[in-house]
Design a protein around this motif. Structure first.
Motif, short mmCIF file in Angstrom:
data_model
loop_
_atom_site.label_atom_id
_atom_site.label_comp_id
_atom_site.label_asym_id
_atom_site.label_seq_id
_atom_site.Cartn_x
_atom_site.Cartn_y
_atom_site.Cartn_z
N GLY A 105 0.77 -1.22 0.00
CA GLY A 105 0.00 0.00 0.00
C GLY A 105 0.81 1.28 0.00
N TRP A 106 2.12 1.20 0.02
CA TRP A 106 2.96 2.41 0.00
C TRP A 106 3.09 2.92 -1.42
CZ3 TRP A 106 4.02 4.94 4.25
CH2 TRP A 106 4.09 4.26 5.46
N GLU A 107 3.19 4.22 -1.54
CA GLU A 107 3.36 4.87 -2.83
C GLU A 107 4.33 6.04 -2.63
OE1 GLU A 107 -0.05 5.61 -5.83
OE2 GLU A 107 0.03 7.39 -4.55
N TRP A 108 5.31 6.16 -3.49
CA TRP A 108 6.27 7.26 -3.41
C TRP A 108 5.58 8.53 -3.87
CZ3 TRP A 108 10.36 5.99 -0.70
CH2 TRP A 108 10.77 4.66 -0.68
N PHE B 275 -1.36 22.44 2.83
CA PHE B 275 -1.83 23.83 2.84
C PHE B 275 -0.97 24.73 1.95
CE2 PHE B 275 -3.49 22.61 7.15
CZ PHE B 275 -4.82 22.69 6.82
N GLY B 276 -0.19 24.17 1.07
CA GLY B 276 0.67 24.97 0.20
C GLY B 276 1.88 25.56 0.91
N HIS B 277 2.11 25.17 2.18
CA HIS B 277 3.22 25.75 2.95
C HIS B 277 4.31 24.74 3.30
CE1 HIS B 277 0.98 29.44 3.47
NE2 HIS B 277 -0.06 28.73 3.84
N ARG B 278 3.95 23.49 3.48
CA ARG B 278 4.92 22.46 3.85
C ARG B 278 4.97 21.42 2.74
NH1 ARG B 278 4.33 20.20 9.71
NH2 ARG B 278 6.51 19.82 9.30
N ARG B 279 6.18 20.95 2.47
CA ARG B 279 6.36 19.92 1.45
C ARG B 279 7.05 18.72 2.10
NH1 ARG B 279 9.27 21.37 -3.96
NH2 ARG B 279 7.19 22.16 -4.36
N HIS B 280 6.48 17.54 1.87
CA HIS B 280 7.08 16.29 2.34
C HIS B 280 7.32 15.41 1.12
CE1 HIS B 280 6.37 17.30 6.50
NE2 HIS B 280 5.07 17.43 6.28
N VAL B 281 8.48 14.80 1.07
CA VAL B 281 8.84 13.90 -0.01
C VAL B 281 9.18 12.55 0.63
CG1 VAL B 281 10.39 13.51 -1.95
CG2 VAL B 281 9.73 15.83 -1.35
N GLY B 282 8.41 11.53 0.31
CA GLY B 282 8.63 10.22 0.93
C GLY B 282 7.67 9.19 0.41
N ARG B 283 7.39 8.21 1.26
CA ARG B 283 6.44 7.16 0.88
C ARG B 283 5.15 7.41 1.64
NH1 ARG B 283 9.16 1.91 3.91
NH2 ARG B 283 8.81 2.70 6.01
N ALA B 284 4.03 7.25 0.96
CA ALA B 284 2.74 7.63 1.54
C ALA B 284 1.73 6.50 1.38
CB ALA B 284 2.21 8.88 0.85
N ARG B 285 0.75 6.52 2.28
CA ARG B 285 -0.39 5.62 2.17
C ARG B 285 -1.50 6.11 3.09
NH1 ARG B 285 1.07 -0.15 4.96
NH2 ARG B 285 1.31 0.58 7.08
N GLU B 286 -2.66 5.54 2.90
CA GLU B 286 -3.81 5.89 3.72
C GLU B 286 -3.72 5.11 5.03
OE1 GLU B 286 -8.16 4.53 3.11
OE2 GLU B 286 -7.89 6.35 1.89
N ALA B 287 -4.02 5.79 6.14
CA ALA B 287 -4.01 5.14 7.45
C ALA B 287 -5.24 5.59 8.22
CB ALA B 287 -2.75 5.51 8.21
#
Length: 125
Positions: A14-17, A23-35
């Motif tokens: 279920g992970w996706e890069w 909110f247009g202010h913080r950026r995260h780059v990583g692996r994501a999924r619904e929890a």
């Protein structure tokens, strides 16, 4: 007969890069999924932080509600790791000044007189 214990869910499913902006202010780059947390569906993004040793990766998790997501861009693992490499903060270099040598301690004997406030010119006054 006893039944086999239920298998643990696979943590890698279920992970996706992704690149996620909040909110247009913080950026995260990583692996994501619904929890699901607190009875609500959330976005979980794990951001890699590269350690000082080669191949050492520490992950920090961030959770956000769907309404706080400004943009979600799927990407690939090399892009995420390249971003983590650019954000790496190198450790401070340890500088060993070594043992004090005997000549330095002999020179410092003359400095004790200057530090004590005595001056060779005081006798002339």
């Amino acid at each position: 007969m006893s039944e086999a214990p239920p298998e643990a869910p696979d943590e890698e499913i279920g992970w996706e890069w992704a690149i996620v902006e909040i909110f247009g202010h913080r950026r995260h780059v990583g692996r994501a999924r619904e929890a699901e947390r607190f009875g609500a569906k959330l976005l979980r993004i794990d951001v890699p932080k590269l350690g000082p040793a080669p191949g050492e990766i520490n992950w920090s998790s961030h959770f956000y509600g769907g309404s706080s997501i400004f943009s979600y861009t799927p990407t690939d693992e090399p892009t995420v790791m390249n971003y983590a490499e650019r954000c790496r903060q190198p450790a401070l270099v340890f500088r060993d000044h070594g043992e004090p040598d005997a000549s330095a301690s002999a020179e410092s004997d003359g400095d004790d007189e200057a530090a004590s406030g005595t001056d060779e010119y005081e006798d002339e006054l």
